[in-house]
Design an enzyme around this catalytic site. Structure first.
Site, PDB file in Angstrom:
ATOM      1  N   HIS A   1       0.844  -1.209   0.000  1.00 40.18           N
ATOM      2  CA  HIS A   1       0.000   0.000   0.000  1.00 40.18           C
ATOM      3  C   HIS A   1       0.869   1.244   0.000  1.00 40.18           C
ATOM      4  O   HIS A   1       1.900   1.287   0.661  1.00 40.18           O
ATOM      5  CB  HIS A   1      -0.897   0.012   1.243  1.00 40.18           C
ATOM      6  CG  HIS A   1      -2.109   0.855   1.080  1.00 40.18           C
ATOM      7  ND1 HIS A   1      -3.299   0.376   0.577  1.00 40.18           N
ATOM      8  CD2 HIS A   1      -2.318   2.166   1.332  1.00 40.18           C
ATOM      9  CE1 HIS A   1      -4.190   1.351   0.545  1.00 40.18           C
ATOM     10  NE2 HIS A   1      -3.616   2.458   0.990  1.00 40.18           N
TER      11      HIS A   1
ATOM     12  N   ASP B   1     -13.892   2.804   7.293  1.00 38.24           N
ATOM     13  CA  ASP B   1     -12.856   3.537   6.552  1.00 38.24           C
ATOM     14  C   ASP B   1     -13.376   3.936   5.183  1.00 38.24           C
ATOM     15  O   ASP B   1     -13.097   5.035   4.699  1.00 38.24           O
ATOM     16  CB  ASP B   1     -11.572   2.714   6.401  1.00 38.24           C
ATOM     17  CG  ASP B   1     -10.589   3.437   5.496  1.00 38.24           C
ATOM     18  OD1 ASP B   1     -10.174   4.553   5.859  1.00 38.24           O
ATOM     19  OD2 ASP B   1     -10.288   2.930   4.405  1.00 38.24           O
TER      20      ASP B   1
ATOM     21  N   ARG C   1     -13.386  12.349   4.059  1.00 44.51           N
ATOM     22  CA  ARG C   1     -12.147  13.133   4.245  1.00 44.51           C
ATOM     23  C   ARG C   1     -11.679  13.715   2.920  1.00 44.51           C
ATOM     24  O   ARG C   1     -11.127  14.814   2.871  1.00 44.51           O
ATOM     25  CB  ARG C   1     -11.053  12.242   4.860  1.00 44.51           C
ATOM     26  CG  ARG C   1     -11.283  11.953   6.338  1.00 44.51           C
ATOM     27  CD  ARG C   1     -10.378  10.827   6.848  1.00 44.51           C
ATOM     28  NE  ARG C   1      -8.979  11.104   6.636  1.00 44.51           N
ATOM     29  CZ  ARG C   1      -8.094  10.212   6.158  1.00 44.51           C
ATOM     30  NH1 ARG C   1      -8.473   8.989   5.856  1.00 44.51           N
ATOM     31  NH2 ARG C   1      -6.844  10.546   6.001  1.00 44.51           N
TER      32      ARG C   1
ATOM     33  N   SER D   1      -6.521   4.723   8.698  1.00 40.45           N
ATOM     34  CA  SER D   1      -7.229   4.399   7.455  1.00 40.45           C
ATOM     35  C   SER D   1      -6.523   3.254   6.736  1.00 40.45           C
ATOM     36  O   SER D   1      -7.139   2.242   6.371  1.00 40.45           O
ATOM     37  CB  SER D   1      -7.278   5.650   6.567  1.00 40.45           C
ATOM     38  OG  SER D   1      -7.609   5.319   5.243  1.00 40.45           O
TER      39      SER D   1
ATOM     40  N   LYS E   1      -7.700  -1.175   6.888  1.00 45.56           N
ATOM     41  CA  LYS E   1      -8.071  -2.049   5.767  1.00 45.56           C
ATOM     42  C   LYS E   1      -7.022  -3.114   5.507  1.00 45.56           C
ATOM     43  O   LYS E   1      -7.343  -4.212   5.065  1.00 45.56           O
ATOM     44  CB  LYS E   1      -8.443  -1.301   4.501  1.00 45.56           C
ATOM     45  CG  LYS E   1      -7.694  -0.103   4.159  1.00 45.56           C
ATOM     46  CD  LYS E   1      -8.317   0.614   2.966  1.00 45.56           C
ATOM     47  CE  LYS E   1      -7.408   1.749   2.615  1.00 45.56           C
ATOM     48  NZ  LYS E   1      -7.964   3.042   2.964  1.00 45.56           N
TER      49      LYS E   1
HETATM   50  N1  URA Z   1      -4.441   6.094   1.741  1.00 47.02           N
HETATM   51  C1  URA Z   1      -5.431   5.585   2.507  1.00 47.02           C
HETATM   52  O1  URA Z   1      -5.869   4.465   2.312  1.00 47.02           O
HETATM   53  N2  URA Z   1      -5.934   6.359   3.467  1.00 47.02           N
HETATM   54  C2  URA Z   1      -5.473   7.604   3.722  1.00 47.02           C
HETATM   55  O2  URA Z   1      -5.959   8.233   4.623  1.00 47.02           O
HETATM   56  C3  URA Z   1      -4.441   8.114   2.923  1.00 47.02           C
HETATM   57  C4  URA Z   1      -3.931   7.346   1.927  1.00 47.02           C
END
Ligand code: URA
Length: 434
Positions: free
Chosen positions: A82, A161, A168, A183, A187
């Site tokens: 990620h 989220d 957001r 966040s 996940k």
């Molecule tokens: N990526 C995410 O999944 N969440 C965030 O808040 C910022 C980047």
């Protein structure tokens, strides 16, 4: 408990308890707490921050707001990757098939664009028919069969989220360290992988502009991940200029395909090799970083990474022929050049401004409901430190709307600077945190 009281407590600098965070997340997930109250809470958290305990409670509550994926049906070590978000960050498009072609089981969950940054799911939708709303069964069997699957966040997976991310995005509450950490990690934990490789961006195109903030974010996420029993590695990387040359959904897909065909930009390839080597090491597919990099280069050279991308696109309903014929990807109607106004060296490309220009062209969302234009964006021809002569084309804008094009060009011109003095190149990979 009342949401009003919790907003007021956080607004005034109070520390929320685990029970209060649970009340807030559960209430928001089931619709009892409305967007406007949660927006106010996000802004209060943005200004007041969260301590380590609050961040952990928020992460765990969001991770448990829906189903926790059980990946035990997939054989071997499952690895997820990620990025904290950047401009031109098409890494997952090239890296996941590269790692899968080396034998890593890539079980990845991705998101859509956020703020000025792009999202993997939006980019993948450039392949006609591509679907990320696949069932858990399909996800598991696809990873077993071809080694890679990417799913969007389903309504069942960390739904808190999912709702907060969209909220957001349009309320200027993205770039807060604890909100990003919770966040991403909620996940990642819900998605069930055994190992997680995080690309933590820093610089003008990142949410964490300063390297020390990126490092704090990386440490926080590694702490949460390892604490939850997942082998977590974070690589802090430069995002002070767009990654590679292309910014914009289909344009980035094309660049990822070029990279898998052996013709990718140097910086982008280097990032894929670095993150990829940590994925291979975590999965036990290489004994050293050197060996991992050789394997990753090997699957580009022998065409198996490109074939893996085609298999992956086909498995998720997409038109795999586009992998071999990228000219069939969505294309914008107009192009327009942005040229250097003087001789010298590219000294600055304000990266979040570039992301905003792409958004203004239609490549991102201004409101939660917006439908994005996959074909638009910007292709750079120069990187920071490159020499230019007056009149050289520094970037090309791709657009479908002349008014949007004019506005984006105007803004892009102000984001690029040329200096008479030579400019040193910045290192892409800053540090690794395990
Ligand atoms: N990526 C995410 O999944 N969440 C965030 O808040 C910022 C980047």
């Amino acid at each position: 408990m009342r949401m009003y009281d919790l907003i007021k407590k956080k607004r005034d600098g109070g520390i929320l308890t685990e029970q209060e965070i649970a009340y807030m997340i559960q209430g928001y997930t089931n619709g009892k707490i409305p967007d406007y109250q949660m927006s106010a809470m996000m802004m209060a958290m943005y200004y007041q921050g969260l301590n380590e305990k609050e961040t952990l409670s928020l992460t765990m509550e969001m991770a448990h707001s829906g189903e926790l994926l059980d990946l035990s049906a997939i054989h071997g070590v499952k690895v997820d990757k990620h990025s904290t978000g950047g401009v031109g960050d098409k890494t997952s498009l090239a890296l996941t098939p590269m790692a899968a072609a080396c034998g890593v089981k890539v079980a990845k969950m991705s998101g859509r664009g956020l703020g000025h940054t792009g999202g993997t799911i939006d980019k993948l939708e450039s392949f006609a028919g591509f679907r990320t709303d696949i069932t858990t069964e399909q996800f598991l069997s696809q990873v077993n069969r071809i080694g890679v699957a990417i799913m969007g966040q389903t309504a069942d997976l960390a739904p808190a989220d999912k709702k907060l991310y969209a909220l957001r995005d349009v309320t200027a509450t993205v770039d807060q360290m604890s909100l990003i950490a919770s966040s991403i990690m909620s996940k990642k934990l819900a998605a069930g992988a055994d190992a997680i490789v995080l690309d933590v961006k820093t610089g003008s195109g990142a949410f964490m502009k300063k390297e020390e903030d990126a490092e704090a974010l990386a440490r926080e996420m590694v702490r949460i991940g390892n604490g939850a029993g997942r082998k977590t590695t974070a690589v802090i990387t430069d995002m002070d200029q767009p990654l590679g040359f292309a910014v914009g959904n289909a344009l980035e897909v094309r660049e990822a395909i070029n990279t898998l065909s052996g013709n990718g930009p140097e910086d982008f390839l280097e990032l894929c090799l670095t993150l990829g080597s940590h994925m291979l090491l975590a999965a036990g597919k290489a004994d050293s970083e050197k060996q991992a990099r050789e394997k990753l280069r090997g699957v580009i050279a022998d065409g198996s990474a490109l074939k893996k991308l085609a298999d992956f696109v086909a498995a998720q309903g997409g038109d795999a022929d586009m992998v071999y014929h990228p000219e069939r990807l969505p294309r914008a109607a107009f192009t327009e050049s942005v040229c250097a106004g003087s001789d010298g060296y590219i000294s600055r490309i304000i990266c979040d401004e570039v992301g905003i220009c792409s958004l203004m062209l239609g490549g991102g969302r201004e409101t939660k409901e917006d439908v994005i234009d996959l074909s638009v964006g910007i292709v750079f021809h120069k990187k920071k430190g490159d020499a230019v002569q007056s009149g050289d084309v520094v970037a090309t804008l791709h657009a479908n709307d002349k008014e949007k094009l004019a506005a984006a060009k105007n803004r892009l011109l102000r984001a690029i600077a040329v200096s008479a003095e030579p400019v040193s190149k910045v290192p892409l990979i800053k540090r690794v945190i395990t």
